[in-house]
Design an enzyme around this catalytic site. Structure first.
Site, PDB file in Angstrom:
ATOM      1  N   LYS A  34       0.810  -1.208   0.000  1.00 23.55           N
ATOM      2  CA  LYS A  34       0.000   0.000   0.000  1.00 23.55           C
ATOM      3  C   LYS A  34       0.853   1.272   0.000  1.00 23.55           C
ATOM      4  O   LYS A  34       0.616   2.192  -0.781  1.00 23.55           O
ATOM      5  CB  LYS A  34      -0.876  -0.048   1.252  1.00 23.55           C
ATOM      6  CG  LYS A  34      -1.745   1.119   1.461  1.00 23.55           C
ATOM      7  CD  LYS A  34      -2.342   1.035   2.845  1.00 23.55           C
ATOM      8  CE  LYS A  34      -1.254   1.226   3.892  1.00 23.55           C
ATOM      9  NZ  LYS A  34      -1.788   1.487   5.232  1.00 23.55           N
ATOM     10  N   ASP A 225      -4.505   8.108   3.436  1.00 23.37           N
ATOM     11  CA  ASP A 225      -4.082   6.769   3.838  1.00 23.37           C
ATOM     12  C   ASP A 225      -4.943   6.317   5.015  1.00 23.37           C
ATOM     13  O   ASP A 225      -5.494   7.146   5.747  1.00 23.37           O
ATOM     14  CB  ASP A 225      -2.610   6.829   4.243  1.00 23.37           C
ATOM     15  CG  ASP A 225      -2.021   5.442   4.379  1.00 23.37           C
ATOM     16  OD1 ASP A 225      -2.673   4.471   3.973  1.00 23.37           O
ATOM     17  OD2 ASP A 225      -0.891   5.335   4.893  1.00 23.37           O
ATOM     18  N   ARG A 616       1.077  -8.739  11.035  1.00 26.97           N
ATOM     19  CA  ARG A 616       2.367  -8.034  11.131  1.00 26.97           C
ATOM     20  C   ARG A 616       3.521  -9.004  10.887  1.00 26.97           C
ATOM     21  O   ARG A 616       4.641  -8.601  10.645  1.00 26.97           O
ATOM     22  CB  ARG A 616       2.572  -7.404  12.527  1.00 26.97           C
ATOM     23  CG  ARG A 616       1.640  -6.304  12.945  1.00 26.97           C
ATOM     24  CD  ARG A 616       1.467  -5.247  11.934  1.00 26.97           C
ATOM     25  NE  ARG A 616       0.248  -5.500  11.157  1.00 26.97           N
ATOM     26  CZ  ARG A 616      -0.037  -4.905  10.012  1.00 26.97           C
ATOM     27  NH1 ARG A 616       0.794  -4.025   9.500  1.00 26.97           N
ATOM     28  NH2 ARG A 616      -1.150  -5.187   9.360  1.00 26.97           N
TER      29      ARG A 616
END
Length: 768
Positions: A34, A225, A616
DNA sequence: GGACGTTCTGTTTTT
DNA sequence: CAGAACGTCC
């Protein structure tokens, strides 16, 4: 050049980068690149000849903004500097300073942090002589915050039957009045709280067409964002700004929306297409970060949520190792398991400390983890945590700075009017508050004209107030000419703060002094980095955005690259990735939090949080829970989290205990702690607090810093009692013999820690 | 006004 | 259990 960097993108990403015109929504799955898309998109715009100052790019953290800027500068070069890039709060604070006069604020308005807001609310509740248990500052602020987020002013609130009824039912009839007074006081102080920054931006754009037009025209391209975490107020700002050119690009992942508790509205992203009918949608579904196992587990977990945008995250990465789930006896054992596992993995995988992260739901969980890491000498750093700028000594000095810049700042004044002690006490201050409210002016105005107000004060108090006013005015006079460092240094010494801190020679005192020094060093950096040709880098420039910084935004250079295991809350981990991730405390009522299992929406947010945590991990995820956990001094038994059951079993490997693995560090340094039982079908042990006798055996006289305690420091000793003590780690063991045979009291305190811990010592409890 | 001592009360996540 | 708030005494 152009194609050069676009070649680094896959076809999904490339489409999202090149669709520059019109509304665009990019649904970016976890680990789908992203940030890369966002940076390339901006670089692409600039390459096409768009002026950098026409691009408004909003990120979630200052850190994300800084990193993105660096990456763009890398692609494009220096004029990336002129981008409008930052968090909503910092960008619009900057905008508001330019336009402050239009909404009746000074350009040097202060930004109140949560503490300032709470102190102000407490003061208001007290002034209205309301019961402060029914009107708690934190809940008041919470409600005020959600009202501001919904753009509801005190006036509108008062006119809303539903709110008034709600308040009546909740027995807080005076809320509306508190809200109104609070806002008025902020205004009088020339101050805004966090939510005001967005609220007033909305009002500026709503009520001043020329400003609206100016910024609509200026921000030709808007990028946002983490759109899933925007709230209504932010949504409205975007809607107003984007209305003209409609070049708004939002990037987000509904599966990672974890800030509903502070007003984030997941509907913003779910309904984007409805708000902007011609939206082009791009989905980034390929995960470049994690193993197949982790992606599969995360997908399976998040599929339990009902509200979602359709997407399928996949990866071509390797299968990877199974997710390890381990059960521990207690939270401290859990810490040891994790520390030991890190220790072992470091060896077996040749991994560095910084490849590891330990994530948890609440900040309070860090302590046992830290202890365990320290025992194995594993270097670690707590990411986030209490901000440098929240420390008392820093806030005190900064209050002087704030007051120098904006004398009407009530909270800054409250902090320092009698620190260092100068004989202006609470009574005097309260009288001035009343006078200020009666005359509809700020407290500073009262102080400035103290003689005219005929307050029932002693001549001495009036003299002191005059002195203080003169002192602050002398600072203000120097402000425009002195560079920030010189000014800060001058204030620190002239105000008496330096002297005050210098007198405290305890380790904490020395530490406080070092913190002050660090702040001054920050000022020095700021002063030296400034453009020599440009205007003087004054203190007010330094202070402008400081209230919006977090502890991660400072100290970046030294700490950032250190090879240390990172500990943080899951919220703080958003946007980061690690090879090896440990998620601790997977217990029902902790994660998911007991506050959040009442409604489906809340539970889904917890599940998204778990999704964020697990995604993560690049190589391996390790989950753990304890069957008992310390809380308020007691040990409570715990159930495993429901989320553990939601992971597909073929992704999981159950690990009973690392304790049986004696490959390394088999020394007995912590053999005194209970080990995990080998058989688990026993009912969880619940430790009871040791029986105590409230009897006061002994009192402690003042102990000078660092000196060992001995009998001569003790008074009220029971007849015939004797005290022995020896060193024990960082604290001391005190044994008392006397009335109670074999009685023993263990008191741990650090040398020099004389306040609370030593007081505790004076109230010895006898452990039988 | 300040030092010292006692009582109370928390505990989700953060720009 | 720990820190904050509050109360008491000088």
């Amino acid at each position: 050049m152009e194609n050069d960097f676009l070649a680094h993108l896959n076809s999904e990403q490339r489409g999202a980068v090149e669709a520059t015109e019109g509304p665009v929504m990019i649904i970016a799955g976890a680990g789908s690149g992203k940030t890369r898309v966002l940076t390339y998109r901006i670089a692409h715009l600039l390459n096409k000849g768009v002026d950098p100052y026409r691009v408004l790019s909003l990120t979630f953290t200052n850190k994300a903004a800084r990193e993105m800027k660096e990456r763009i500068a890398h692609l494009i070069g220096d004029h990336a500097r002129d981008l409008w890039m930052g968090t909503f709060h910092s960008v619009f604070a900057r905008l508001l300073r330019r336009e402050a006069t239009k909404i009746g604020y000074p350009a040097n308005f202060t930004i109140y942090d949560t503490d300032d807001s709470k102190t102000l609310l407490k003061s208001i509740v007290k002034e209205m002589s309301l019961n402060d248990t029914a009107y708690k500052a934190s809940s008041l602020l919470g409600r005020i915050s959600s009202m501001k987020t919904m753009l509801i002013s005190p006036k509108e609130y008062l006119n809303d039957i539903q709110y008034i009824n709600e308040d009546r039912a909740a027995r807080r009839e005076h809320f509306a009045q508190i809200y109104e007074t609070y806002n008025k006081r902020l205004y009088k102080s020339g101050a805004m709280d966090f939510d005001d920054l967005l609220y007033h931006t909305n009002m500026l754009l709503r009520d001043h067409p020329e400003s609206l037009l100016k910024y609509q025209d200026m921000f030709r391209y808007i990028l946002v964002d983490e759109y899933q975490d925007t709230n209504f107020s932010q949504y409205m700002i975007l809607r107003q700004l984007a209305a003209r050119h409609l070049n708004i690009c939002v990037v987000g992942d509904d599966a990672q929306s974890i800030y509903a508790f502070r007003g984030a509205n997941i509907q913003n992203i779910l309904n984007f297409q409805k708000h902007y009918p011609d939206t082009q949608i791009f989905k980034l579904e390929q995960n470049y970060r994690s193993t197949k196992t982790i992606v599969a587990a995360a997908n399976q977990v998040i599929s339990k949520n009902r509200d979602q945008l359709q997407k399928t995250v996949w990866t071509s990465n390797e299968e990877g190792e199974k997710i390890r789930v381990s059960r521990a006896f207690s939270d401290s054992e859990e810490g040891r398991l994790i520390a030991q596992s890190i220790f072992d993995t470091r060896v077996s995988k040749q991994a560095k400390n910084k490849e590891f992260a330990i994530l948890y739901r609440t900040n309070a969980q860090s302590r046992p983890l830290e202890e365990a890491l320290r025992k194995l000498n594993i270097p670690y750093r707590i990411y986030g945590g209490v901000s440098f700028y929240q420390r008392k000594e820093i806030k005190d000095l900064m209050a002087y700075f704030r007051l120098t810049i904006n004398q009407h700042d009530e909270e800054a004044l409250r902090r320092v009017i009698n620190y260092p002690v100068r004989g202006i006490g609470d009574t005097t201050f309260d009288k001035m508050i009343v006078a200020a409210a009666d005359n509809d002016v700020s407290i500073w105005t009262v102080m400035e004209n103290i003689a005219d107000f005929n307050l029932p004060l002693q001549t001495r108090a009036i003299e002191k107030i005059k002195e203080f006013v003169t002192l602050i005015k002398s600072f203000t006079a120097l402000l425009p000419d002195y560079p920030a460092y010189k000014m800060g240094d001058y204030i620190a010494s002239t105000s008496g703060i330096m002297k005050e801190l210098y007198q405290d020679r305890t380790p904490e005192g020395v530490n406080r002094m070092e913190n002050i020094q660090e702040l001054l060093n920050g000022l020095k950096d700021f002063t030296e980095k400034a453009d020599q040709e440009g205007p003087v880098p004054t203190l007010d420039k330094f202070m402008e955005d400081i209230a919006l910084l977090t502890s991660e935004d400072i100290n970046e250079d030294e700490e950032h690259d250190a090879d240390k295991v990172l500990l943080m809350t899951i919220h703080a981990a958003k946007g980061l990735e690690f090879n090896y991730v440990y998620i601790g405390g997977l217990e029902e009522n902790l994660f998911p939090s007991q506050m959040a299992i009442m409604s489906r929406e809340e539970l889904e947010e917890e599940r998204r949080l778990f999704y964020v945590a697990i995604t993560r991990a690049k190589k391996q995820a390790n989950l753990s829970y304890s069957i008992s956990r310390y809380k308020y001094g007691n040990s409570l038994s715990c159930e495993p989290s429901r989320f553990l059951e939601e992971i597909p079993q073929d992704c999981v490997e159950n690990v009973i205990s690392y304790s049986s693995n004696s490959s390394s560090s088999s020394n007995d340094s912590y053999s005194g702690f209970p080990r995990s039982p080998k058989v688990f079908n026993v009912s969880p042990p619940v430790m009871k607090p040791a029986p105590t006798f409230g009897k006061k055996l002994v009192s402690l006289k003042k102990v000078s810093s660092g000196a060992p305690v001995d009998n001569s420091h003790l008074t009220d000793l029971q007849a015939g009692a004797k005290v022995e003590h020896d060193r024990f780690g960082i604290g001391e063991v005190i044994t008392i013999e006397g009335r109670y045979p074999n009685s023993k009291a263990i008191v741990m305190f650090e040398n020099g820690e004389k306040k609370q811990l030593l007081l505790r010592f004076a109230r010895l409890k006898i452990l039988s």
